[in-house]
Design a protein around this motif. Structure first.
Motif, PDB file in Angstrom:
ATOM      1  N   UNK A 150       0.822  -1.224   0.000  1.00  0.00           N
ATOM      2  CA  UNK A 150       0.000   0.000   0.000  1.00  0.00           C
ATOM      3  C   UNK A 150       0.855   1.272   0.000  1.00  0.00           C
ATOM      4  N   UNK A 151       2.103   1.163   0.437  1.00  0.00           N
ATOM      5  CA  UNK A 151       2.978   2.344   0.470  1.00  0.00           C
ATOM      6  C   UNK A 151       3.209   2.917  -0.925  1.00  0.00           C
ATOM      7  N   UNK A 152       3.146   2.055  -1.937  1.00  0.00           N
ATOM      8  CA  UNK A 152       3.549   2.471  -3.283  1.00  0.00           C
ATOM      9  C   UNK A 152       2.383   2.894  -4.171  1.00  0.00           C
ATOM     10  N   UNK A 153       1.167   2.887  -3.641  1.00  0.00           N
ATOM     11  CA  UNK A 153       0.027   3.227  -4.496  1.00  0.00           C
ATOM     12  C   UNK A 153       0.086   4.674  -4.944  1.00  0.00           C
ATOM     13  N   UNK A 154      -0.450   4.908  -6.147  1.00  0.00           N
ATOM     14  CA  UNK A 154      -0.487   6.273  -6.665  1.00  0.00           C
ATOM     15  C   UNK A 154      -1.713   7.005  -6.137  1.00  0.00           C
ATOM     16  N   UNK A 155      -1.685   8.313  -6.273  1.00  0.00           N
ATOM     17  CA  UNK A 155      -2.853   9.117  -5.929  1.00  0.00           C
ATOM     18  C   UNK A 155      -3.018   9.402  -4.449  1.00  0.00           C
ATOM     19  N   UNK A 156      -1.982   9.210  -3.665  1.00  0.00           N
ATOM     20  CA  UNK A 156      -2.106   9.505  -2.237  1.00  0.00           C
ATOM     21  C   UNK A 156      -2.207  11.023  -2.039  1.00  0.00           C
TER      22      UNK A 156
END
Lengths: 102, 136, 130
Positions: free
Chosen positions: B49-55
């Motif tokens: 989850x650390x690498x997901x886009x759109x944070x």
């Protein structure tokens, strides 16, 4: 070239023990300590899963943490070796690296 | 800075923001990059989850450290191992992750992906190949 | 053998610092060297001298301070993690214009590089956390 894995969480709280056992290699050692010792007991909903996934590794549980939680050695699952802190130190020294599953 | 070159693996198994581990893990990776060691970073379980886009942390009032992952290449941290099974379990695909690249100085600075998707068995091989494993 | 230890949770809330302490004592008794104990994340809170645990409980900070004195241990508190959480030594308190410091005897504050250096120089690195 073996690895010592340590697990300090109850397998009833989260997936850490199961994840750890999914990443071990034959000949590795897995030490359950702190709340991890709850994963070392027999007759639980997870006993079979631990025994199955841990079939090709050496499983250990830390005696002082079992005692603190009132878990008698007789409740340890088959194939789990009871050790103390001296044994913990030996495991770290004997294995090439330690992976702590936090 | 050191004559000894060791294989360092930073293991990330926790989601960002709910706890500080992901953020302070990244700080270790950045500092560690200055030591010229053989560095790999692993993302498995909730660590993917650390690498997901759109944070976007604006409304939550938190510091958004996710752009820092895209800068890791500048620090010569170019091996980000992401576990396929962990993605699958969470309904994610590679397309849900940030596009993280590095410039390969041995290949005319061609841009190459830093993320290496591996199976659980391959992740176990990566772990077994290390000298030092730091977990967060 | 040369061991490096990471403690990444604070005292009392987590067992991590107790486990690390027991491990370090056992390793020293077996003749191993503890090259460094590095306190990170909330682990930095182990090093405050201002904690006042109940008398009938273990005194975690004092245990570490005593063990460090006895075995010349290098107890390092990460500066970045410490600043976030309000752990300061005298120099840093002065530099940051703070009116107090709280680092216990036997601990020192230094950078994250000390963690990496520990990993490079030690035969084994073990993390106690959550």
């Amino acid at each position: 070239m073996a690895t010592l894995h340590t697990v300090n969480k109850s397998p009833f709280q989260n997936q850490t023990l199961i994840s750890c056992l999914g990443h071990t290699k034959a000949g590795d050692a897995v030490l359950m300590f702190e709340d991890g010792v709850y994963g070392a007991t027999k007759g639980t909903a997870l006993s079979d899963a631990v025994a199955g996934l841990g079939a090709d590794v050496k499983l250990y549980a830390l005696g002082p943490d079992l005692a603190a939680r009132g878990i008698d050695a007789g409740r340890l699952a088959d194939g789990i070796t009871l050790i103390d802190y001296d044994g913990f130190v030996d495991l770290v020294a004997e294995n090439d690296r330690t992976q702590n599953w936090l | 800075m050191s004559e000894i070159i060791k294989k360092f693996l930073y293991v990330n198994r926790k989601a960002p923001y709910g706890t500080i581990y992901a953020q302070e893990s990244l700080e270790v990776v950045l500092i560690g990059a200055a030591f010229d060691q053989d560095v790999s970073v692993a993302f498995l379980d909730d660590g993917v989850f650390q690498l997901t886009k759109g944070q976007d942390t604006t409304a939550a009032g938190l510091k958004n450290f996710s752009p820092t992952f895209r800068a890791l290449g500048d620090y010569e941290v170019t091996k980000l191992y992401v576990e396929q099974e962990s993605l699958d379990e969470r309904g994610l695909t590679l397309d849900d992750l940030q596009d993280i690249q590095y410039e390969d100085e041995d290949d005319d600075y061609a841009e190459k992906p830093s993320i290496i998707v591996v199976s659980r068995a391959e992740m176990a091989d990566v772990m077994a190949d290390q000298d030092v494993i730091l977990s967060f | 053998m040369k061991f490096g230890i990471v403690v990444s949770e604070g005292p009392y809330t987590h067992q991590a610092s107790d486990s690390a302490y027991n491990f370090v004592k056992a390793a020293l008794a077996k003749g191993h060297e503890i090259a460094r104990v590095f306190f990170y994340h909330d682990g930095v809170n182990v090093g405050t001298r201002l904690s006042i645990p109940p008398q009938d409980d273990r005194q975690i900070q004092k245990q570490w301070t005593a063990l460090a004195a006895e075995h010349k241990l290098d107890l390092v508190i990460c500066i970045a993690a410490a600043q976030r959480r309000g752990l300061l030594d005298e120099n840093e308190a002065t530099r940051q214009g703070k009116d107090a410091n709280n680092i216990a005897e036997g601990f020192r504050i230094s950078g994250l590089g000390q963690l990496i250096e520990m990993g490079i120089q030690c035969d084994r690195t073990i993390t106690f956390g959550d």
